[in-house]
Enzyme design. Structure first.
Site, PDB file in Angstrom:
ATOM      1  N   ASP A   1     -10.014  -5.669  -3.585  1.00 23.48           N
ATOM      2  CA  ASP A   1      -9.402  -4.581  -2.814  1.00 23.48           C
ATOM      3  C   ASP A   1     -10.350  -3.568  -2.436  1.00 23.48           C
ATOM      4  O   ASP A   1     -10.915  -2.751  -3.615  1.00 23.48           O
ATOM      5  CB  ASP A   1      -7.996  -4.141  -3.374  1.00 23.48           C
ATOM      6  CG  ASP A   1      -7.174  -3.265  -2.460  1.00 23.48           C
ATOM      7  OD1 ASP A   1      -7.608  -2.518  -1.531  1.00 23.48           O
ATOM      8  OD2 ASP A   1      -5.925  -3.492  -2.282  1.00 23.48           O
TER       9      ASP A   1
ATOM     10  N   SER B   1       0.832  -1.005  -0.003  1.00 31.38           N
ATOM     11  CA  SER B   1       0.085  -0.039   0.035  1.00 31.38           C
ATOM     12  C   SER B   1       0.890   1.301  -0.071  1.00 31.38           C
ATOM     13  O   SER B   1       1.661   1.354  -0.932  1.00 31.38           O
ATOM     14  CB  SER B   1      -0.808   0.008   1.159  1.00 31.38           C
ATOM     15  OG  SER B   1      -1.858   1.009   1.090  1.00 31.38           O
TER      16      SER B   1
ATOM     17  N   HIS C   1      -7.377  -5.892   0.602  1.00 35.05           N
ATOM     18  CA  HIS C   1      -6.135  -5.095   0.990  1.00 35.05           C
ATOM     19  C   HIS C   1      -5.347  -5.586   2.272  1.00 35.05           C
ATOM     20  O   HIS C   1      -4.431  -5.037   2.729  1.00 35.05           O
ATOM     21  CB  HIS C   1      -6.425  -3.580   1.175  1.00 35.05           C
ATOM     22  CG  HIS C   1      -5.605  -2.761   0.897  1.00 35.05           C
ATOM     23  ND1 HIS C   1      -4.801  -2.617  -0.310  1.00 35.05           N
ATOM     24  CD2 HIS C   1      -4.970  -1.737   1.810  1.00 35.05           C
ATOM     25  CE1 HIS C   1      -3.958  -1.558  -0.272  1.00 35.05           C
ATOM     26  NE2 HIS C   1      -3.916  -1.266   1.176  1.00 35.05           N
TER      27      HIS C   1
END
Lengths: 283, 283
Positions: free
Chosen positions: A229, A153, A261
């Site tokens: 996600d 991320s 995620h």
């Protein structure tokens, strides 16, 4: 670590997959506060310096999330490479912060802030590029000539931008669901404005898609992105894919069906990433 | 899970190693409160019922610790077996508790309490033996005839006592650093007195070393114990070894040099345990 060591304070060391998972604290000059990081040394480090894979974490994370939830030590032990898990920002009472979870402490975005109130402490670029490596290669059996970098991320953003700008330092780069195009996303525009100011020219050094399109990367790249996600639109994987296509960049951009995620996603593909790096680092 | 399902509330489901890591809540009659548990279904569960490995957790843990930190899903996916992670006690506002971390909520010790104030809710034996299996085998694609059990610390105690007393139910048993002889340890005497009363005759059904010496186990047993375990003396591994020796019990009792009591230890040997169970469960 020796108890006489004044530079590093050992917070914990646990035997793990035949190696040692340690957590350490030191006074950071560039961040102006104490910083905590974790290092995993595989069994092979008992014989001499080993290659090292940097893992940069995402929003809200400390050194601890990936250390406990990514399952990376199993594969690093087998591959004979060390892992470094830095924190994601300066922290503490006297350090600037924001009520938003994605700005301030836990959200350093791997830049050197130039704007108030962030500039005095939010220097994660210099911390990861200069101060922490200097400490690590002095204190641990790590091979400075064999470094790879990955992240998740916001940490995927960090890994890609560091590798693309420092191709002589890193032999390999990968990312899990990276913030791929922050200068065109709400995960980026707000933070880059806060940290670097409103002039977007200063942002381009911190946008993986722009850097990829401009420079490319010398070797293969591995990106994993879950199709389920919950932050898909904020991450902008398409921008990075387009940049790779335009550049004819070698590598794999894998869309993993159903994955979200979370660290359940990261853990699921950690083996592939560690082995991808190990192949480059032991070459 | 279907949203029409009134028995189970789905708290989360994440894709993980090609399967699904879910967390669910239900109203428990035997505990008199809502209980949360986690189930990992491997990819093979899409084809039909799969064997199941129960993982019982230790003091202070919920369903979450092993689910996020033990790295078990990687091996369960490869072996085609499901994982069940129950909570370690009843919980909530109206439930009895104690200031000590090792008594009350988070410390159910896998017994049915008979003493006040614990008796109304602390029925973890019946919960794990009766209520939760009934729910699981009705709601998930799990093969009731192929169950194994393992656990860590207090959960290792639970795994061993359940298997030794229910040899027809479980095909395989293992443990990580189990509380091996609670009736002779401060991790046991206080809790068994509180839950079951001062008459030690009632304790013998909940002491793995006594049960092992008395009954043995039909197949091989796998025990891992770190030599650097900070709770070594409380766990009393020697008592279980002696019982296995006296019984000529087949199996492996492995002392792992340097490992402590943490999940860094559990994760390091999880592969061995999952594969040990898978061999028995797929036989």
């Amino acid at each position: 670590m020796s108890p006489e060591n004044k530079i590093l304070e050992t917070l914990s060391e646990n035997t793990c997959f035949g190696g040692v998972q340690g957590v350490y604290r030191h006074a950071s000059a560039v961040c102006g506060c104490d910083m905590t990081f974790a290092v995993y040394l595989p069994p092979a480090a008992q014989e001499g310096p080993v290659p090292v894979l940097w893992y940069l974490s995402g929003l809200t994370c400390t050194h601890e999330n990936a250390m406990t939830k990514a399952g990376a030590q199993a594969w690093a032990a087998a591959a004979g490479i060390a892992l470094v898990f830095p924190d994601t920002s300066p922290r503490g009472e006297g350090i600037a912060d924001d009520d938003a979870f994605d700005l301030g402490q836990g959200a350093g975005f791997y830049v050197d802030a130039t704007e108030p109130p962030w500039a005095p402490n939010f220097s994660m670029w210099s911390y990861i590029v200069e101060e922490l490596p200097e400490l690590l290669f002095a204190e641990f059996p790590l091979a400075e000539g064999a470094q790879g970098i990955t992240g998740h991320s916001m940490g995927g953003h960090g890994a890609l931008t560091l590798a693309l700008r420092l191709p002589d330092r890193f032999r390999s780069v990968s990312a899990f669901a990276p913030i791929a195009n922050p200068s065109a996303s709400d995960w980026g525009r707000r933070q880059l404005t806060a940290y670097l100011g409103a002039d977007e020219a200063a942002w381009s050094d911190h946008d993986a898609s722009l850097l990829m399109r401009d420079r490319g990367w010398k070797g293969p790249v591995l990106i994993d992105q879950g199709t389920g996600d919950q932050f898909y639109d904020l991450l902008r994987p398409g921008a990075l894919m387009e940049a790779m296509a335009a550049r004819r960049q070698g590598g794999s951009f894998r869309f993993q069906p159903g994955y979200d995620h979370s660290y359940f996603f990261v853990a699921s593909f950690m083996r592939d990433h560690v082995e991808f790096h190990a192949e480059a680092l032991w070459a």
